[in-house]
Motif scaffolding. Sequence first.
Motif, PDB file in Angstrom:
ATOM      1  N   SER A  25     -22.165 -16.406 -62.843  1.00  0.00           N
ATOM      2  CA  SER A  25     -21.899 -15.857 -61.513  1.00  0.00           C
ATOM      3  C   SER A  25     -23.176 -15.531 -60.748  1.00  0.00           C
ATOM      4  O   SER A  25     -23.113 -15.227 -59.549  1.00  0.00           O
ATOM      5  CB  SER A  25     -21.046 -14.586 -61.636  1.00  0.00           C
ATOM      6  N   LEU A  26     -24.320 -15.569 -61.438  1.00  0.00           N
ATOM      7  CA  LEU A  26     -25.594 -15.257 -60.793  1.00  0.00           C
ATOM      8  C   LEU A  26     -26.192 -16.556 -60.248  1.00  0.00           C
ATOM      9  O   LEU A  26     -26.863 -17.287 -60.960  1.00  0.00           O
ATOM     10  CB  LEU A  26     -26.560 -14.597 -61.789  1.00  0.00           C
ATOM     11  N   ARG A  27     -25.933 -16.839 -58.995  1.00  0.00           N
ATOM     12  CA  ARG A  27     -26.332 -18.118 -58.419  1.00  0.00           C
ATOM     13  C   ARG A  27     -27.804 -18.164 -58.034  1.00  0.00           C
ATOM     14  O   ARG A  27     -28.411 -19.231 -58.001  1.00  0.00           O
ATOM     15  CB  ARG A  27     -25.480 -18.409 -57.171  1.00  0.00           C
ATOM     16  N   SER A  28     -28.393 -17.007 -57.740  1.00  0.00           N
ATOM     17  CA  SER A  28     -29.782 -16.965 -57.292  1.00  0.00           C
ATOM     18  C   SER A  28     -30.736 -16.857 -58.478  1.00  0.00           C
ATOM     19  O   SER A  28     -30.491 -16.092 -59.421  1.00  0.00           O
ATOM     20  CB  SER A  28     -29.986 -15.766 -56.356  1.00  0.00           C
ATOM     21  N   ARG A  29     -31.828 -17.606 -58.423  1.00  0.00           N
ATOM     22  CA  ARG A  29     -32.849 -17.531 -59.464  1.00  0.00           C
ATOM     23  C   ARG A  29     -33.453 -16.135 -59.523  1.00  0.00           C
ATOM     24  O   ARG A  29     -33.726 -15.608 -60.604  1.00  0.00           O
ATOM     25  CB  ARG A  29     -33.943 -18.569 -59.188  1.00  0.00           C
ATOM     26  N   VAL A  30     -33.641 -15.531 -58.361  1.00  0.00           N
ATOM     27  CA  VAL A  30     -34.226 -14.184 -58.299  1.00  0.00           C
ATOM     28  C   VAL A  30     -33.325 -13.177 -59.002  1.00  0.00           C
ATOM     29  O   VAL A  30     -33.794 -12.317 -59.761  1.00  0.00           O
ATOM     30  CB  VAL A  30     -34.463 -13.762 -56.840  1.00  0.00           C
ATOM     31  N   VAL A  31     -32.020 -13.277 -58.766  1.00  0.00           N
ATOM     32  CA  VAL A  31     -31.080 -12.356 -59.387  1.00  0.00           C
ATOM     33  C   VAL A  31     -31.058 -12.558 -60.901  1.00  0.00           C
ATOM     34  O   VAL A  31     -30.991 -11.596 -61.663  1.00  0.00           O
ATOM     35  CB  VAL A  31     -29.668 -12.538 -58.793  1.00  0.00           C
ATOM     36  N   ARG A  32     -31.128 -13.802 -61.344  1.00  0.00           N
ATOM     37  CA  ARG A  32     -31.137 -14.070 -62.781  1.00  0.00           C
ATOM     38  C   ARG A  32     -32.385 -13.496 -63.450  1.00  0.00           C
ATOM     39  O   ARG A  32     -32.299 -12.900 -64.523  1.00  0.00           O
ATOM     40  CB  ARG A  32     -31.040 -15.577 -63.021  1.00  0.00           C
ATOM     41  N   VAL A  33     -33.521 -13.678 -62.804  1.00  0.00           N
ATOM     42  CA  VAL A  33     -34.760 -13.122 -63.346  1.00  0.00           C
ATOM     43  C   VAL A  33     -34.679 -11.602 -63.389  1.00  0.00           C
ATOM     44  O   VAL A  33     -35.085 -10.968 -64.379  1.00  0.00           O
ATOM     45  CB  VAL A  33     -35.973 -13.571 -62.509  1.00  0.00           C
ATOM     46  N   ALA A  34     -34.117 -10.999 -62.332  1.00  0.00           N
ATOM     47  CA  ALA A  34     -33.986  -9.535 -62.289  1.00  0.00           C
ATOM     48  C   ALA A  34     -33.056  -9.038 -63.387  1.00  0.00           C
ATOM     49  O   ALA A  34     -33.315  -7.986 -64.003  1.00  0.00           O
ATOM     50  CB  ALA A  34     -33.458  -9.104 -60.923  1.00  0.00           C
ATOM     51  N   ALA A  35     -31.974  -9.776 -63.670  1.00  0.00           N
ATOM     52  CA  ALA A  35     -31.037  -9.371 -64.713  1.00  0.00           C
ATOM     53  C   ALA A  35     -31.703  -9.394 -66.081  1.00  0.00           C
ATOM     54  O   ALA A  35     -31.561  -8.451 -66.875  1.00  0.00           O
ATOM     55  CB  ALA A  35     -29.811 -10.287 -64.697  1.00  0.00           C
ATOM     56  N   VAL A  36     -32.429 -10.467 -66.369  1.00  0.00           N
ATOM     57  CA  VAL A  36     -33.125 -10.570 -67.662  1.00  0.00           C
ATOM     58  C   VAL A  36     -34.202  -9.495 -67.777  1.00  0.00           C
ATOM     59  O   VAL A  36     -34.345  -8.845 -68.821  1.00  0.00           O
ATOM     60  CB  VAL A  36     -33.730 -11.976 -67.836  1.00  0.00           C
ATOM     61  N   ALA A  37     -34.954  -9.299 -66.692  1.00  0.00           N
ATOM     62  CA  ALA A  37     -36.019  -8.292 -66.712  1.00  0.00           C
ATOM     63  C   ALA A  37     -35.442  -6.894 -66.896  1.00  0.00           C
ATOM     64  O   ALA A  37     -35.995  -6.075 -67.650  1.00  0.00           O
ATOM     65  CB  ALA A  37     -36.823  -8.365 -65.413  1.00  0.00           C
ATOM     66  N   GLY A  38     -34.328  -6.602 -66.224  1.00  0.00           N
ATOM     67  CA  GLY A  38     -33.699  -5.291 -66.367  1.00  0.00           C
ATOM     68  C   GLY A  38     -33.239  -5.041 -67.793  1.00  0.00           C
ATOM     69  O   GLY A  38     -33.440  -3.947 -68.338  1.00  0.00           O
ATOM     70  N   ALA A  39     -32.620  -6.053 -68.401  1.00  0.00           N
ATOM     71  CA  ALA A  39     -32.179  -5.916 -69.793  1.00  0.00           C
ATOM     72  C   ALA A  39     -33.362  -5.693 -70.719  1.00  0.00           C
ATOM     73  O   ALA A  39     -33.307  -4.867 -71.636  1.00  0.00           O
ATOM     74  CB  ALA A  39     -31.404  -7.170 -70.212  1.00  0.00           C
ATOM     75  N   ALA A  40     -34.457  -6.431 -70.479  1.00  0.00           N
ATOM     76  CA  ALA A  40     -35.650  -6.300 -71.322  1.00  0.00           C
ATOM     77  C   ALA A  40     -36.275  -4.916 -71.184  1.00  0.00           C
ATOM     78  O   ALA A  40     -36.685  -4.308 -72.186  1.00  0.00           O
ATOM     79  CB  ALA A  40     -36.662  -7.378 -70.958  1.00  0.00           C
ATOM     80  N   VAL A  41     -36.323  -4.404 -69.970  1.00  0.00           N
ATOM     81  CA  VAL A  41     -36.926  -3.089 -69.733  1.00  0.00           C
ATOM     82  C   VAL A  41     -36.103  -1.985 -70.405  1.00  0.00           C
ATOM     83  O   VAL A  41     -36.660  -1.086 -71.063  1.00  0.00           O
ATOM     84  CB  VAL A  41     -37.064  -2.815 -68.223  1.00  0.00           C
TER      85      VAL A  41
END
Length: 213
Positions: free
Chosen positions: A145-161
Amino acid sequence: MLTGVATGVAVVVIALLVREQWPPLVQLDQRAVTAGTAFSAAHPELLRALVVWQWVFLAAHLLIPVVAICLVYWWRTGNATRTWWAVSTILAAWGLSNLLKELVRRTRPVLDQPVESAGGFSFPSGHAANTAAMTTALVVLVWPSLRSRVVRVAAVAGAAVLTAATAVDRVMLGVHYPSDVLAGVLFGVGFVLASYLAYRHWSTPRREHGTAS
């Protein structure tokens, strides 16, 4: 599949080194815990924040909001199978991390001046394992459901943090060794990815694209 196997092997290797009390690992763990607790003890505001983080990221406290997010995803997409994959994987990771504790039975760090206490065994860190499993499962769940590359990167980064902060929290409170939290993170991420690969193998392409099942 290789990711799941690699993380599983890494967790087993760390567990064996812990059980055998491998001196370099024991010394590194002890030095890190001593340094971390000394720093947190010297900064009362930080110590209070660490204790609050510990409470918030207890698996029992995270479970309801995480399941709620999964159910919202189901409501928005109609994809029941993907939703129940996420929920069942999170619950299985919780149970298996507790089982690993009983198998390894590592005692908690013993410090001259502890800043916090915790019951049960130490390896792997339940906080780290469950935070890693929950955040990874949520990212994988909503990924289509995350169509934007920016949103996908933010999701992964948030989980990692969130996962990294939880791991650091456990060491700085002196309730886990670095090897405990490392094994917990590897277990949580690896278990979810392996579970997802099994789900993908079982599911149909129609289900994977978010249609009702």
